[in-house]
Write a protein that holds these residues in place. Structure first.
Motif, PDB file in Angstrom:
ATOM      1  N   GLN A 215       0.823  -1.202   0.000  1.00 11.59           N
ATOM      2  CA  GLN A 215       0.000   0.000   0.000  1.00 11.59           C
ATOM      3  C   GLN A 215       0.863   1.260   0.000  1.00 11.59           C
ATOM      4  N   SER A 216       1.956   1.212   0.742  1.00 11.24           N
ATOM      5  CA  SER A 216       2.816   2.402   0.818  1.00 11.24           C
ATOM      6  C   SER A 216       3.416   2.747  -0.539  1.00 11.24           C
ATOM      7  N   PHE A 217       3.706   1.728  -1.351  1.00  9.17           N
ATOM      8  CA  PHE A 217       4.282   1.999  -2.663  1.00  9.17           C
ATOM      9  C   PHE A 217       3.257   2.593  -3.625  1.00  9.17           C
ATOM     10  N   TYR A 218       1.999   2.331  -3.375  1.00  8.21           N
ATOM     11  CA  TYR A 218       0.959   2.903  -4.235  1.00  8.21           C
ATOM     12  C   TYR A 218       0.416   4.227  -3.705  1.00  8.21           C
ATOM     13  N   LEU A 219       0.555   4.476  -2.415  1.00 11.47           N
ATOM     14  CA  LEU A 219      -0.038   5.674  -1.824  1.00 11.47           C
ATOM     15  C   LEU A 219       0.968   6.792  -1.564  1.00 11.47           C
ATOM     16  N   ASN A 220       2.234   6.436  -1.437  1.00 11.25           N
ATOM     17  CA  ASN A 220       3.270   7.437  -1.222  1.00 11.25           C
ATOM     18  C   ASN A 220       3.801   7.904  -2.579  1.00 11.25           C
ATOM     19  N   ASP A 221       3.776   9.204  -2.807  1.00  7.99           N
ATOM     20  CA  ASP A 221       4.146   9.743  -4.125  1.00  7.99           C
ATOM     21  C   ASP A 221       5.556   9.355  -4.547  1.00  7.99           C
ATOM     22  N   ALA A 222       6.492   9.469  -3.620  1.00  4.58           N
ATOM     23  CA  ALA A 222       7.883   9.159  -3.955  1.00  4.58           C
ATOM     24  C   ALA A 222       8.059   7.674  -4.270  1.00  4.58           C
ATOM     25  N   ARG A 223       7.441   6.826  -3.463  1.00  3.44           N
ATOM     26  CA  ARG A 223       7.561   5.387  -3.690  1.00  3.44           C
ATOM     27  C   ARG A 223       6.833   4.955  -4.962  1.00  3.44           C
ATOM     28  N   TYR A 224       5.744   5.626  -5.256  1.00  3.73           N
ATOM     29  CA  TYR A 224       4.966   5.239  -6.438  1.00  3.73           C
ATOM     30  C   TYR A 224       5.759   5.452  -7.721  1.00  3.73           C
ATOM     31  N   LYS A 225       6.710   6.342  -7.706  1.00  7.27           N
ATOM     32  CA  LYS A 225       7.545   6.551  -8.893  1.00  7.27           C
ATOM     33  C   LYS A 225       8.280   5.263  -9.262  1.00  7.27           C
ATOM     34  N   LEU A 226       8.647   4.466  -8.254  1.00  2.53           N
ATOM     35  CA  LEU A 226       9.293   3.181  -8.530  1.00  2.53           C
ATOM     36  C   LEU A 226       8.316   2.204  -9.164  1.00  2.53           C
ATOM     37  N   VAL A 227       7.065   2.237  -8.712  1.00  3.01           N
ATOM     38  CA  VAL A 227       6.036   1.380  -9.303  1.00  3.01           C
ATOM     39  C   VAL A 227       5.820   1.766 -10.767  1.00  3.01           C
ATOM     40  N   GLU A 228       5.753   3.059 -11.019  1.00  2.65           N
ATOM     41  CA  GLU A 228       5.594   3.530 -12.393  1.00  2.65           C
ATOM     42  C   GLU A 228       6.766   3.078 -13.264  1.00  2.65           C
ATOM     43  N   ARG A 229       7.948   3.187 -12.707  1.00  2.00           N
ATOM     44  CA  ARG A 229       9.134   2.805 -13.477  1.00  2.00           C
ATOM     45  C   ARG A 229       9.117   1.312 -13.796  1.00  2.00           C
ATOM     46  N   PHE A 230       8.701   0.510 -12.834  1.00  3.73           N
ATOM     47  CA  PHE A 230       8.651  -0.938 -13.042  1.00  3.73           C
ATOM     48  C   PHE A 230       7.666  -1.306 -14.153  1.00  3.73           C
ATOM     49  N   ASN A 231       6.536  -0.607 -14.200  1.00  6.35           N
ATOM     50  CA  ASN A 231       5.495  -0.916 -15.167  1.00  6.35           C
ATOM     51  C   ASN A 231       5.699  -0.242 -16.521  1.00  6.35           C
ATOM     52  N   ARG A 232       6.279   0.963 -16.531  1.00  8.88           N
ATOM     53  CA  ARG A 232       6.341   1.749 -17.756  1.00  8.88           C
ATOM     54  C   ARG A 232       7.736   1.892 -18.347  1.00  8.88           C
ATOM     55  N   GLU A 233       8.737   1.846 -17.478  1.00  6.76           N
ATOM     56  CA  GLU A 233      10.111   2.056 -17.931  1.00  6.76           C
ATOM     57  C   GLU A 233      11.001   0.952 -17.379  1.00  6.76           C
ATOM     58  N   THR A 234      10.655  -0.266 -17.746  1.00  4.54           N
ATOM     59  CA  THR A 234      11.298  -1.440 -17.165  1.00  4.54           C
ATOM     60  C   THR A 234      12.815  -1.409 -17.297  1.00  4.54           C
ATOM     61  N   ARG A 235      13.305  -0.907 -18.389  1.00  3.12           N
ATOM     62  CA  ARG A 235      14.758  -0.881 -18.605  1.00  3.12           C
ATOM     63  C   ARG A 235      15.474   0.001 -17.582  1.00  3.12           C
ATOM     64  N   ASP A 236      14.769   0.983 -17.064  1.00  2.39           N
ATOM     65  CA  ASP A 236      15.376   1.910 -16.109  1.00  2.39           C
ATOM     66  C   ASP A 236      15.140   1.510 -14.653  1.00  2.39           C
ATOM     67  N   PHE A 237      14.371   0.455 -14.444  1.00  2.00           N
ATOM     68  CA  PHE A 237      14.065   0.038 -13.074  1.00  2.00           C
ATOM     69  C   PHE A 237      15.265  -0.667 -12.457  1.00  2.00           C
ATOM     70  N   GLU A 238      15.600  -0.269 -11.236  1.00  2.00           N
ATOM     71  CA  GLU A 238      16.696  -0.885 -10.493  1.00  2.00           C
ATOM     72  C   GLU A 238      16.141  -1.411  -9.174  1.00  2.00           C
ATOM     73  N   PHE A 239      16.274  -2.702  -8.960  1.00  2.00           N
ATOM     74  CA  PHE A 239      15.735  -3.313  -7.749  1.00  2.00           C
ATOM     75  C   PHE A 239      16.413  -2.764  -6.498  1.00  2.00           C
ATOM     76  N   LYS A 240      17.653  -2.357  -6.621  1.00  2.00           N
ATOM     77  CA  LYS A 240      18.368  -1.817  -5.467  1.00  2.00           C
ATOM     78  C   LYS A 240      17.697  -0.552  -4.939  1.00  2.00           C
ATOM     79  N   ASP A 241      16.971   0.162  -5.806  1.00  2.00           N
ATOM     80  CA  ASP A 241      16.254   1.355  -5.353  1.00  2.00           C
ATOM     81  C   ASP A 241      15.145   0.984  -4.378  1.00  2.00           C
ATOM     82  N   VAL A 242      14.515  -0.149  -4.609  1.00  2.00           N
ATOM     83  CA  VAL A 242      13.480  -0.636  -3.688  1.00  2.00           C
ATOM     84  C   VAL A 242      14.116  -1.009  -2.355  1.00  2.00           C
ATOM     85  N   LEU A 243      15.250  -1.685  -2.411  1.00  2.00           N
ATOM     86  CA  LEU A 243      15.958  -2.063  -1.188  1.00  2.00           C
ATOM     87  C   LEU A 243      16.335  -0.824  -0.374  1.00  2.00           C
ATOM     88  N   GLN A 244      16.808   0.194  -1.052  1.00  2.00           N
ATOM     89  CA  GLN A 244      17.221   1.420  -0.365  1.00  2.00           C
ATOM     90  C   GLN A 244      16.045   2.108   0.293  1.00  2.00           C
TER      91      GLN A 244
END
Length: 251
Positions: A215-244
């Motif tokens: 829920q936090s990844f969908y409701l928090n604006d900053a975290r949601y950017k990672l969700v958008e990147r995963f779905n829309r810009e897969t090549r630019d998605f870095e899993f380490k960003d989620v870990l951080q």
């Protein structure tokens, strides 16, 4: 346990396929999405939990403990709210009272109960309609296992990324969540029920953490950017960003 490089390889291989394989827009829980055989088999192994001492409080508003609540969730037949609780008896209750009783009722092996404001649910609903998928690391001991999240409101499904890699659309969910909107307009309240399908794979506390984190990844604006990147810009998605973001070490 997984390392960043391994996880990155896995999700890069499946990201392009997942959008068209996991959900049908018109039939989000079509039989092809998940094999129900493993769920049914697991259900037979699960035991009914002890009824907590506060059962009288739940009984006073019509909760039904005769429902197949601890036996796992069948994505094809989500349980309606009125099969769990007498909705009519809740109409005169305050939202905080309903939420408290709902949360307490779900305490026990294999259950998660929560609630949220209607406004937040509608934000989740909107964002999930555009970005349905994500990956969340679940920390265990000295490493983590990665969970694959699929959101098509009013449902949210979690399964192991390794299982999805091995079984594709036949992978069985570990944990399923349903959002109930019956009180959204009248009480600004959305009730949430989570069912752990395989209690051997997730504990109650892990399931609760996954729900809150998703829920936090969908409701928090900053975290949601990672969700958008995963779905829309897969090549630019870095899993380490989620870990951080989750303050987990990069292995």
């Amino acid at each position: 346990m997984q390392r960043v490089s391994q996880t990155s390889t896995i999700w890069r291989n499946i990201a392009s396929k997942v959008r068209k394989n996991l959900f049908s827009i018109n039939d989000p829980f079509a039989a092809r999405s998940f094999s129900l055989v493993p769920i049914a088999a697991a259900a037979k192994k699960l035991h009914q939990p002890e009824i907590p001492c506060d059962f009288q409080k739940w009984g006073s508003i019509g909760f039904s403990r005769t429902s197949k609540f601890a036996s796992g969730f069948n994505p094809l037949q989500p349980k309606p709210l009125d099969s769990i609780v007498d909705i009519y008896r809740l109409k005169d209750r305050y939202p905080d009272d309903i939420a408290s009783i709902w949360d307490d009722y779900h305490i026990g092996r294999g259950h998660v109960g929560a609630s949220m404001k209607a406004k937040l649910y509608h934000l989740l609903e909107h964002r999930a309609s555009e970005c349905r998928y994500f990956v969340i690391p679940l920390w265990r001991g000295s490493g983590y296992t990665t969970m694959f999240v699929q959101v098509q409101t009013p449902h949210m499904i979690f399964t192991g990324l390794e299982d999805y890699k091995a079984r594709g659309t036949q992978a069985s969910p570990y944990f399923t969540v349903t959002f109930y909107t019956e009180f959204a307009e009248s009480k600004d309240l959305v009730l949430i029920r989570g069912d752990i399908v395989f209690t051997s794979k997730l504990t109650d506390s892990e399931a609760e953490w996954l729900l809150e984190t998703a829920q936090s990844f969908y409701l928090n604006d900053a975290r949601y950017k990672l969700v958008e990147r995963f779905n829309r810009e897969t090549r630019d998605f870095e899993f380490k960003d989620v870990l951080q973001v989750l303050n987990m070490p990069i292995l």
